[in-house]
Design an enzyme around this catalytic site. Structure first.
Site, mmCIF file in Angstrom:
data_model
loop_
_atom_site.group_PDB
_atom_site.id
_atom_site.type_symbol
_atom_site.label_atom_id
_atom_site.label_comp_id
_atom_site.label_asym_id
_atom_site.label_seq_id
_atom_site.Cartn_x
_atom_site.Cartn_y
_atom_site.Cartn_z
ATOM 1 C CB VAL A 254 5.930 6.878 12.747
ATOM 2 C CG1 VAL A 254 5.193 8.065 13.350
ATOM 3 C CG2 VAL A 254 6.535 7.238 11.395
ATOM 4 C CB ILE B 191 -5.231 -2.825 3.696
ATOM 5 C CG1 ILE B 191 -5.417 -1.324 3.908
ATOM 6 C CG2 ILE B 191 -5.218 -3.182 2.222
ATOM 7 C CD1 ILE B 191 -6.587 -0.679 3.207
ATOM 8 C CB ILE C 174 -0.967 0.001 1.219
ATOM 9 C CG1 ILE C 174 -1.851 -1.257 1.200
ATOM 10 C CG2 ILE C 174 -1.803 1.283 1.251
ATOM 11 C CD1 ILE C 174 -2.767 -1.393 0.013
ATOM 12 C CB SER D 186 -2.693 -16.571 -1.150
ATOM 13 O OG SER D 186 -3.181 -17.001 0.090
ATOM 14 C CB ALA D 187 1.411 -14.550 -4.180
ATOM 15 C CB ILE D 188 -4.422 -14.870 -5.283
ATOM 16 C CG1 ILE D 188 -3.994 -16.193 -4.632
ATOM 17 C CG2 ILE D 188 -5.390 -15.089 -6.451
ATOM 18 C CD1 ILE D 188 -3.201 -17.120 -5.466
ATOM 19 C CG HIS E 214 -8.262 -12.445 -4.637
ATOM 20 N ND1 HIS E 214 -8.426 -13.811 -4.557
ATOM 21 C CD2 HIS E 214 -7.515 -12.087 -3.556
ATOM 22 C CE1 HIS E 214 -7.798 -14.257 -3.464
ATOM 23 N NE2 HIS E 214 -7.234 -13.233 -2.848
ATOM 24 C CB THR F 217 0.655 -8.316 5.577
ATOM 25 O OG1 THR F 217 0.490 -8.125 6.982
ATOM 26 C CG2 THR F 217 -0.365 -9.311 5.105
HETATM 27 C C1 FAD Z 1 -2.414 -15.177 4.975
HETATM 28 C C2 FAD Z 1 -2.704 -14.025 4.042
HETATM 29 C C3 FAD Z 1 -3.076 -14.260 2.717
HETATM 30 C C4 FAD Z 1 -3.379 -13.204 1.872
HETATM 31 N N1 FAD Z 1 -3.593 -13.447 0.550
HETATM 32 C C5 FAD Z 1 -3.881 -12.420 -0.282
HETATM 33 C C6 FAD Z 1 -4.062 -12.653 -1.665
HETATM 34 O O1 FAD Z 1 -3.845 -13.751 -2.165
HETATM 35 N N2 FAD Z 1 -4.444 -11.618 -2.435
HETATM 36 C C7 FAD Z 1 -4.677 -10.375 -1.925
HETATM 37 O O2 FAD Z 1 -5.094 -9.499 -2.656
HETATM 38 N N3 FAD Z 1 -4.425 -10.104 -0.628
HETATM 39 C C8 FAD Z 1 -4.017 -11.095 0.195
HETATM 40 N N4 FAD Z 1 -3.747 -10.849 1.510
HETATM 41 C C9 FAD Z 1 -3.810 -9.459 1.996
HETATM 42 C C10 FAD Z 1 -2.581 -8.677 1.571
HETATM 43 O O3 FAD Z 1 -1.409 -9.422 1.769
HETATM 44 C C11 FAD Z 1 -2.542 -7.392 2.405
HETATM 45 O O4 FAD Z 1 -3.790 -6.737 2.251
HETATM 46 C C12 FAD Z 1 -1.447 -6.438 1.976
HETATM 47 O O5 FAD Z 1 -0.208 -7.079 1.867
HETATM 48 C C13 FAD Z 1 -1.388 -5.301 2.994
HETATM 49 O O6 FAD Z 1 -0.359 -4.423 2.621
HETATM 50 P P1 FAD Z 1 0.031 -3.217 3.564
HETATM 51 O O7 FAD Z 1 0.996 -2.401 2.805
HETATM 52 O O8 FAD Z 1 -1.224 -2.578 4.084
HETATM 53 O O9 FAD Z 1 0.680 -3.892 4.843
HETATM 54 P P2 FAD Z 1 2.176 -4.404 5.091
HETATM 55 O O10 FAD Z 1 2.697 -5.158 3.950
HETATM 56 O O11 FAD Z 1 2.154 -5.105 6.404
HETATM 57 O O12 FAD Z 1 3.012 -3.073 5.195
HETATM 58 C C14 FAD Z 1 2.930 -2.211 6.297
HETATM 59 C C15 FAD Z 1 4.314 -1.667 6.558
HETATM 60 O O13 FAD Z 1 4.248 -0.691 7.571
HETATM 61 C C16 FAD Z 1 5.390 -0.804 8.393
HETATM 62 N N5 FAD Z 1 5.093 -0.177 9.684
HETATM 63 C C17 FAD Z 1 4.272 -0.611 10.668
HETATM 64 N N6 FAD Z 1 4.259 0.253 11.695
HETATM 65 C C18 FAD Z 1 5.081 1.273 11.360
HETATM 66 C C19 FAD Z 1 5.482 2.461 12.006
HETATM 67 N N7 FAD Z 1 5.041 2.795 13.227
HETATM 68 N N8 FAD Z 1 6.368 3.278 11.377
HETATM 69 C C20 FAD Z 1 6.853 2.969 10.159
HETATM 70 N N9 FAD Z 1 6.494 1.840 9.498
HETATM 71 C C21 FAD Z 1 5.610 1.008 10.078
HETATM 72 C C22 FAD Z 1 5.615 -2.295 8.468
HETATM 73 O O14 FAD Z 1 6.948 -2.616 8.833
HETATM 74 C C23 FAD Z 1 5.277 -2.740 7.053
HETATM 75 O O15 FAD Z 1 6.405 -2.770 6.227
HETATM 76 C C24 FAD Z 1 -3.371 -11.874 2.367
HETATM 77 C C25 FAD Z 1 -2.970 -11.638 3.690
HETATM 78 C C26 FAD Z 1 -2.594 -12.703 4.499
HETATM 79 C C27 FAD Z 1 -2.076 -12.447 5.863
#
Ligand code: FAD
Length: 475
Positions: free
Chosen positions: A172, A332, A12, A45-47, A49, A40
């Site tokens: 942060v 998310i 994100i 699952s790396a799909i 969708h 995360t």
């Molecule tokens: C088991 C599983 C299966 C899934 N399968 C799918 C799928 O197949 N297809 C799909 O579309 N979605 C899937 N998802 C969902 C998808 O992986 C997540 O929605 C997505 O990766 C979320 O991204 P993000 O950037 O919000 O979070 P993250 O990737 O967790 O990134 C957040 C970042 O913020 C950083 N952070 C946290 N706190 C702080 C702070 N205080 N200061 C600075 N940095 C900070 C963290 O270190 C991290 O790097 C799955 C999730 C899981 C757990």
């Protein structure tokens, strides 16, 4: 003062930074860990969708379908591993058949292209290794598979190339409202920004909580996986789902973009950051997977891992301007990976309430990367002639050369860890999981980055590999 500070560099944050870097803005990303894609985004699952799961009318439905299309384009533009293989949701009884019909109706309402309900004969013809118990299936040709960390890295790299600053090891910890914006305090210093985008994943509620009462609470939930050897990668050719249940989309069996087979996940409440696999979780995954594909060969397992979902008290994604100029992108959960570029588009609209977003003409939107194993024999010979390091294979399982590792180490967003190299070049992804190439990668990192070998980590802070000298030798 920065125009925008993005907190977190998962898929994100990387998408938001990437879109913003196309505009004439001063940008910074603050990431808690020592690399991008450490939350995360690296364990799911790396799909990509298709978009039939979310209820029509929700943000998830709208953003999943739009994100599916945008992700495909991003992977093409940045040469990221992606395959549009389609997905099947299997029905094994009458209740499942009703669910499949409901998903079909959802998908049609959400605008998912090409959906079809297939008969037992049609499904088994497409996938002969499925259980003969299958009755019908929903086929979604637009579903795809991707290397999420590679996409995250490519997006962040492009943002950096276009002027975005990236600060690692910068959690942060404090947020203050100041004249014209916010002050974010991290152990590596403080940052003032007119607009803040909170993309902190599972921790997004806590980060928003530093400045305002969050509208949701994260309820972390773990999913565990098996990753099987490439010898099993052809067991199925589509993403094979079971019908979704109250815990999510259930256990899937799918090829990966690298040619392995992935099996999982379960769903169990956990603490934030708890990515340990458990005997119970793995046993559950095995039991459920063989219902769809009875012949899954778990003895060919090469790795187990777990990821943490940002499940929450909110029923939809939270995409909101929590305070003027403070944007929260929280809760998310899946399909967050699939929806990410579309979530970033929504975030930009919110940022546009505070800042004027003007595209800059000098923006560079391309990524050149040499993947030796994908070259023709003639191209390989030419590459080795120009740079003999391409002639030295370091990771034999995945055929990754020293040239590719050195390229990554001198790139715009270089890795400093063995797993950072793995996620960029694939060295250590294969059958031996770095057992053989790990020490050589370690040596190359130390040599190229001028690091003390003792400081080269396996992964996150604290994952020390070498703790001292043995036999009186020197390091
Ligand atoms: C088991 C599983 C299966 C899934 N399968 C799918 C799928 O197949 N297809 C799909 O579309 N979605 C899937 N998802 C969902 C998808 O992986 C997540 O929605 C997505 O990766 C979320 O991204 P993000 O950037 O919000 O979070 P993250 O990737 O967790 O990134 C957040 C970042 O913020 C950083 N952070 C946290 N706190 C702080 C702070 N205080 N200061 C600075 N940095 C900070 C963290 O270190 C991290 O790097 C799955 C999730 C899981 C757990």
């Amino acid at each position: 003062m920065y125009d925008v500070a993005v907190i977190g560099c998962g898929i994100i944050g990387a998408n938001v930074a990437n879109l913003l870097s196309r505009c004439d803005l001063r940008l910074v990303v603050l990431e808690k860990e020592n690399d991008v894609s450490m939350g995360t985004t690296r364990a799911n699952s790396a799909i990509i969708h298709a978009g039939y799961d979310p209820e029509p009318g929700t943000d998830m439905a709208r953003l999943n379908v739009r994100g599916n299309e945008l992700t495909r384009k991003q992977c093409e533009a940045y040469h990221v591993s992606y395959k549009q293989i389609g997905s099947l949701v299997l029905a094994f009884d009458e209740a499942d058949e009703k669910t499949v019909e409901k998903l079909y109706a959802n998908g049609c309402a959400n605008g998912v292209p090409g959906l079809k309900i297939l008969s037992r004969e049609e499904v088994l013809k497409m996938e002969p290794n499925l259980s003969p118990e299958v009755r019908t299936a929903l086929y979604a040709p637009s579903a795809g598979i991707v290397a999420p960390w590679e996409l995250c890295f490519a997006l962040a790299e492009a943002a950096v190339k276009n002027g975005c600053e990236m600060r690692f090891n910068s959690p942060v910890e404090k947020i203050e409202v100041i004249e014209g914006g916010y002050r974010l305090t991290t152990p590596t210093g403080s940052v003032d920004a007119k607009v803040v985008v909170n993309a902190a994943g599972v921790e997004a509620d806590q980060v928003t909580g530093l400045v305002a009462a969050p509208s949701f609470t994260t309820q972390p939930n773990k999913g565990e996986y098996y990753l099987l050897d490439k010898s099993q990668g052809e067991t199925v050719h589509h993403v094979i789902f079971q019908c979704p249940n109250k815990d999510g989309k259930g256990v899937l069996v799918s090829p990966t973009v690298h040619g392995n087979l992935i099996v999982g996940p379960n769903a169990s409440p956990c603490e934030r950051g708890d990515t340990a696999t458990t005997p119970e979780g793995m046993a559950f995954v095995r039991k459920m997977a063989v219902k769809s594909v009875p012949g899954v060969s778990f003895r060919d397992n090469i790795r187990n891992f777990a990821g943490v979902r940002a499940n929450s008290t909110a029923s939809d994604f939270v995409i909101e301007e929590t305070k003027p100029g403070f944007i929260t992108l929280g809760a998310i959960k899946s399909p967050g990976l699939s929806s990410a570029p579309a979530i970033a588009e929504d975030a930009l609209k919110l940022i546009g309430r505070t800042l004027v977003l003007k595209e800059k003409p000098e923006y560079v939107d391309s990524r050149e990367v040499t993947v030796f194993r994908h070259l023709t024999p003639e191209q390989k010979a030419e590459a080795v002639r120009k740079n003999p390091l391409y002639g030295r294979v370091i990771c034999r399982c995945e055929t990754v050369t020293e040239g590719e590792i050195v390229d990554a180490l001198h790139g715009v967003l270089p890795p400093h860890t063995i797993d950072g190299v793995k996620r960029r070049c694939n060295a250590g992804m294969g059958r031996c999981q770095g057992g053989f190439c790990g020490p050589r990668v370690h040596e190359i990192i130390a040599r190229e980055l001028g690091m003390d070998p003792k400081d080269v980590l396996k992964d996150k802070a604290g994952s020390v590999i070498i703790i001292g000298e043995t036999k009186g030798g020197t390091l």
